[in-house]
Design a protein around this motif. Structure first.
Motif, PDB file in Angstrom:
ATOM      1  N   GLU A 144       0.803  -1.324   0.031  1.00 50.38           N
ATOM      2  CA  GLU A 144      -0.058   0.264   0.192  1.00 50.38           C
ATOM      3  C   GLU A 144       0.872   1.422  -0.108  1.00 50.38           C
ATOM      4  O   GLU A 144       0.451   2.208  -0.400  1.00 50.38           O
ATOM      5  CB  GLU A 144      -0.980   0.179   1.337  1.00 50.38           C
ATOM      6  N   ARG A 145       1.907   1.246   0.717  1.00 45.99           N
ATOM      7  CA  ARG A 145       2.643   2.485   0.680  1.00 45.99           C
ATOM      8  C   ARG A 145       3.187   3.010  -0.783  1.00 45.99           C
ATOM      9  O   ARG A 145       3.518   2.207  -1.549  1.00 45.99           O
ATOM     10  CB  ARG A 145       4.023   2.168   1.514  1.00 45.99           C
ATOM     11  N   GLY A 146       2.746   4.335  -1.088  1.00 44.24           N
ATOM     12  CA  GLY A 146       3.141   4.927  -2.299  1.00 44.24           C
ATOM     13  C   GLY A 146       2.092   4.642  -3.336  1.00 44.24           C
ATOM     14  O   GLY A 146       2.246   5.297  -4.302  1.00 44.24           O
ATOM     15  N   ALA A 147       1.203   3.830  -2.857  1.00 43.43           N
ATOM     16  CA  ALA A 147      -0.094   3.543  -4.070  1.00 43.43           C
ATOM     17  C   ALA A 147      -1.038   4.755  -4.179  1.00 43.43           C
ATOM     18  O   ALA A 147      -1.165   5.478  -3.046  1.00 43.43           O
ATOM     19  CB  ALA A 147      -0.763   2.388  -3.596  1.00 43.43           C
ATOM     20  N   PRO A 148      -1.638   5.114  -5.360  1.00 40.70           N
ATOM     21  CA  PRO A 148      -2.380   6.203  -5.561  1.00 40.70           C
ATOM     22  C   PRO A 148      -3.737   5.915  -4.915  1.00 40.70           C
ATOM     23  O   PRO A 148      -4.412   4.998  -4.757  1.00 40.70           O
ATOM     24  CB  PRO A 148      -2.652   6.203  -7.039  1.00 40.70           C
ATOM     25  N   GLY A 149      -3.949   6.903  -3.861  1.00 43.95           N
ATOM     26  CA  GLY A 149      -5.108   7.011  -3.252  1.00 43.95           C
ATOM     27  C   GLY A 149      -5.164   6.114  -2.147  1.00 43.95           C
ATOM     28  O   GLY A 149      -6.220   5.889  -1.339  1.00 43.95           O
ATOM     29  N   PRO A 176      -7.220  -1.393   2.363  1.00 45.96           N
ATOM     30  CA  PRO A 176      -6.309  -1.614   1.215  1.00 45.96           C
ATOM     31  C   PRO A 176      -6.735  -1.090  -0.255  1.00 45.96           C
ATOM     32  O   PRO A 176      -8.062  -1.312  -0.216  1.00 45.96           O
ATOM     33  CB  PRO A 176      -6.095  -2.919   1.207  1.00 45.96           C
ATOM     34  N   VAL A 177      -6.190  -0.462  -1.003  1.00 46.96           N
ATOM     35  CA  VAL A 177      -6.723  -0.117  -2.251  1.00 46.96           C
ATOM     36  C   VAL A 177      -6.107  -0.946  -3.552  1.00 46.96           C
ATOM     37  O   VAL A 177      -6.498  -0.920  -4.512  1.00 46.96           O
ATOM     38  CB  VAL A 177      -6.429   1.289  -2.567  1.00 46.96           C
ATOM     39  N   THR A 178      -4.898  -1.539  -3.403  1.00 43.06           N
ATOM     40  CA  THR A 178      -4.191  -2.446  -4.085  1.00 43.06           C
ATOM     41  C   THR A 178      -4.962  -3.831  -4.308  1.00 43.06           C
ATOM     42  O   THR A 178      -5.231  -4.338  -3.107  1.00 43.06           O
ATOM     43  CB  THR A 178      -2.612  -2.406  -3.880  1.00 43.06           C
ATOM     44  N   PRO A 179      -4.595  -4.484  -5.388  1.00 42.11           N
ATOM     45  CA  PRO A 179      -5.167  -5.803  -5.529  1.00 42.11           C
ATOM     46  C   PRO A 179      -4.595  -6.687  -4.545  1.00 42.11           C
ATOM     47  O   PRO A 179      -5.371  -7.385  -3.968  1.00 42.11           O
ATOM     48  CB  PRO A 179      -4.886  -6.357  -6.970  1.00 42.11           C
TER      49      PRO A 179
END
Length: 222
Positions: A144-149, A176-179
């Motif tokens: 998650e770190r550095g992921a957009p949003g 969490p927002v990443t897959p």
């Protein structure tokens, strides 16, 4: 491949390696934590941690292959009947789930469990919850770190999210927002429901047992 006296050798192998391999699990987890949390501050430390992770995983692989040979089963059947072994080999961060096996081997050496059945279930669940929460915090933070949003911007945010997820509270303030982050989240939620159910069921059964004993003591027939 058939091994004569395979079950006997397998029991001996379990007694020999189960506890050392379980002790190696925190080493793997600690090295993974260094890889995730030490962002470029000490490249040598990160390299050493990566090497130790590889060596520990090689031990897990060797153990898996030995179990496969001693079982005398074909690979597809072994994978089906030893799904937990396969799972923790593919995802070593789940190694804490094998705490039940390690405890069983230790108690075989001592001859008698020190805790009751209900106490053991609650102890297993508590330790597994702590280790899995920490592992999930690291894995999700890495994704998650550095992921957009992303709302999980620090390791503290990830720990807070893991605590709310494994207890099935789910505040929703950080998610969490990443897959891959969501995949890890689903896994932690499933484990959280299973562990919470185990603790709740064991505690309820223990209370019923205590009440039954009290009723028997108060019974006129006694």
């Amino acid at each position: 491949m058939h091994v004569s006296n395979g079950p006997l050798w397998q029991r001996r192998w379990d007694r020999l390696v189960e506890v050392p391999l379980f002790a190696a699990s925190p080493v793997f987890l600690g090295c993974y934590a260094v890889r995730v949390l030490d962002q470029g501050a000490d490249p040598v430390l990160r390299d050493v941690a990566g090497l130790l992770m590889l060596l520990v995983w090689a031990l897990f692989l060797a153990d898996y292959l030995v179990r496969l040979v001693l079982s005398g089963q074909h690979v597809p059947r072994f994978v089906r009947t030893h799904w937990l072994d396969t799972l923790v080999l593919v995802l070593p961060l789940l190694r804490p789930l094998r705490i039940v096996n390690a405890y069983t081997v230790v108690q075989r050496r001592r001859g008698r469990p020190r805790l009751s059945l209900y106490g053991r279930v609650m102890a297993y669940s508590g330790i597994a919850s702590l280790l899995l929460s920490f592992a999930a915090s690291l894995a999700v933070y890495q994704q998650e770190r550095g992921a957009p949003g992303a709302t999980i911007r620090s390791f503290g945010d990830s720990v807070w999210w893991a605590c709310s997820a494994i207890t099935t509270v789910g505040y929703g303030d950080v998610t969490p927002v990443t897959p891959w982050g969501r995949v890890f989240a689903v896994g932690l939620m499933v484990c959280g429901i299973a562990l919470l159910g185990a603790v709740t069921g064991s505690f309820s059964a223990w209370l019923i047992q205590v009440f039954n004993r009290e009723d028997e003591k108060r019974s006129p027939g006694n």
